[in-house]
Design an enzyme around this catalytic site. Structure first.
Site, PDB file in Angstrom:
ATOM      1  N   GLY A 207     -38.549  22.120 -25.812  1.00 16.90           N
ATOM      2  CA  GLY A 207     -39.272  21.006 -26.286  1.00 16.90           C
ATOM      3  C   GLY A 207     -40.063  21.067 -27.755  1.00 16.90           C
ATOM      4  CB  CYS A 208     -41.039  18.529 -30.230  1.00 16.69           C
ATOM      5  SG  CYS A 208     -41.698  17.239 -29.122  1.00 16.69           S
ATOM      6  CE1 TYR A 209     -47.321  16.879 -29.104  1.00 19.57           C
ATOM      7  CE2 TYR A 209     -45.950  16.088 -27.375  1.00 19.57           C
ATOM      8  CZ  TYR A 209     -46.723  15.711 -28.253  1.00 19.57           C
ATOM      9  OH  TYR A 209     -47.085  14.497 -28.479  1.00 19.57           O
ATOM     10  CB  SER A 212     -45.508  22.802 -32.681  1.00 21.73           C
ATOM     11  OG  SER A 212     -46.202  21.973 -31.488  1.00 21.73           O
TER      12      SER A 212
END
Length: 404
Positions: A207-209, A212
């Site tokens: 996932g994106c979160y 990061s």
């Protein structure tokens, strides 16, 4: 038009001519005799166009794209347009079946050579070597378990990210329908699992979160430089991170000129984040994570507050991150005191990181930025598929950030 020569391959920065591209299908023609004209955007670097001597394959890889009408599907089409080997054979989109991609996404009008989108049930999987799956969570498991075993698959949904299927049921509200496939799925955070990805048949794109957040935290946790407690994550995403569906909460007047906090204590990326951090620590870690939608189309910033281990300094954290990523192309630790900004990664596969001292003694502030549709989704998916198919992982991914 100037050409740049790399070893035995001469690459010209123009457009693929169809008759010149046919050599990829023929093993009888030697690479040394070919001069390729590669279609590239104005922001591409010569590295995008390099045909590496060590590439394992020279023929085209036939690709299927499930869910082409969403943002991650469109972003994959955009980056695949610069890929010298991957060729899209079919694209699916249930509501847009029968349409060309340029009618759904006018910015992709130049891709009018691609086939019309079709329904999933009409896709001929015997015509492809690899599949990118950009469907919503909950729909992917049944489709992927029905695919031929010889296909390489990168799944951009959340359906195979959590190893514990009980966690999946708890956080996603439905039982996992492909537990046997879950056992073989490899988590696709490329910088950490590169070797496992190379041999995988099914990769669960992160996932994106979680991308990061794990990129800055995992090296520090593994080195025992920060405490495993009191980790606070304040993360902000562009609205494209919520998908393309028509939802009241995503209307312009609901999002513009404000910050929209959501999923407080209950966001579905929490177990994925904690899974990665627990693996790094070899112990349980619970984080405080609050996401926010920002009035911008794309981009993501995670501001992370951590407690340093006894005797550890900010310089120790900085050097650990620098050493961890000194050989990584897409993860960059900025010079000291430089602040990462989402505008500096827009449209690219890069992650920018830096660490700062908190005013509270013994604590540090880490800032990590990515493009949620690139390193947070489609860019990392292509990075993974490159590895799975035996190519250099950076092929197709050298578009520089778009600014202003």
């Amino acid at each position: 038009m100037s050409a740049t020569t790399f070893g035995s391959a001469c690459i010209d920065r123009g457009c693929f001519m169809k008759d010149e591209f046919n050599f990829l299908k023929s093993k009888k023609l030697h690479l040394r005799k070919q001069q390729l004209c590669v279609r590239a955007s104005a922001t591409a670097t010569p590295q995008t166009l390099q045909i590496a001597k060590n590439d394992a394959r020279l023929e085209q890889v036939r690709v299927g794209l499930l869910g082409a009408s969403g943002y991650t599907g469109a972003e994959l089409i955009r980056v695949l347009a610069n890929h010298p080997y991957f060729k899209i054979n079919f694209m699916t989109a249930e509501r847009k079946a029968g349409e060309y991609i340029g009618s759904v996404f006018p910015h992709l009008i130049s891709q009018d050579h691609l086939p019309k989108m079709i329904a999933v049930q009409d896709a001929n999987f015997s015509d492809v070597d690899a599949v990118f799956c950009c469907l919503p969570h909950g729909t992917t498991q049944d489709i992927i378990k029905g695919l031929p075993n010889n296909l390489k698959v990168v799944d951009l949904s959340a359906d195979f990210r959590l190893r514990n299927i009980a966690d999946y049921e708890e956080w996603y509200g439905q039982p996992h329908r492909a537990p046997e496939l879950q056992k073989e799925a490899v988590y696709g955070l490329t910088e950490f699992f590169r070797e496992e990805i190379k041999g995988a048949r099914l990769v669960a794109n992160p996932g994106c979160y979680p991308t990061s957040i794990q990129l800055p935290l995992v090296p520090l946790i593994k080195a025992n430089l920060i405490q495993n407690r009191n980790i606070i994550i304040d993360a902000k995403s562009g609205v494209s991170g919520a998908g393309r569906g028509a939802k009241e909460a995503l209307l312009y007047t609901e999002i513009a000129e404000g910050i929209h906090s959501y999923g407080i204590t209950s966001h579905r990326h929490v177990p994925e984040i904690e899974q990665g951090l627990c693996d790094a620590a070899n112990s349980e870690i619970t984080v405080s994570f609050t996401p926010h939608l920002m009035p911008m189309s794309r981009g993501m910033q995670s501001t992370i507050y951590v407690e340093m281990a006894q005797g550890v300094s900010i310089e120790d954290l900085y050097q650990q991150l620098k050493n961890s990523y000194e050989d990584e192309e897409f993860v960059r630790v900025l010079t000291k005191n430089a602040v990462p900004h989402t505008r500096n990664v827009r449209g690219s596969n890069y992650c920018l990181i830096n660490v700062f001292p908190d005013r509270i003694p013994g604590r540090a502030i880490i800032i990590s930025v990515i493009d949620n549709l690139q390193k947070g989704a489609s860019g990392q998916a292509l990075q993974n598929m490159n590895l799975m198919m035996g190519f250099k992982e950076n092929l197709g991914l050298h578009n520089q950030p778009l600014f202003p």
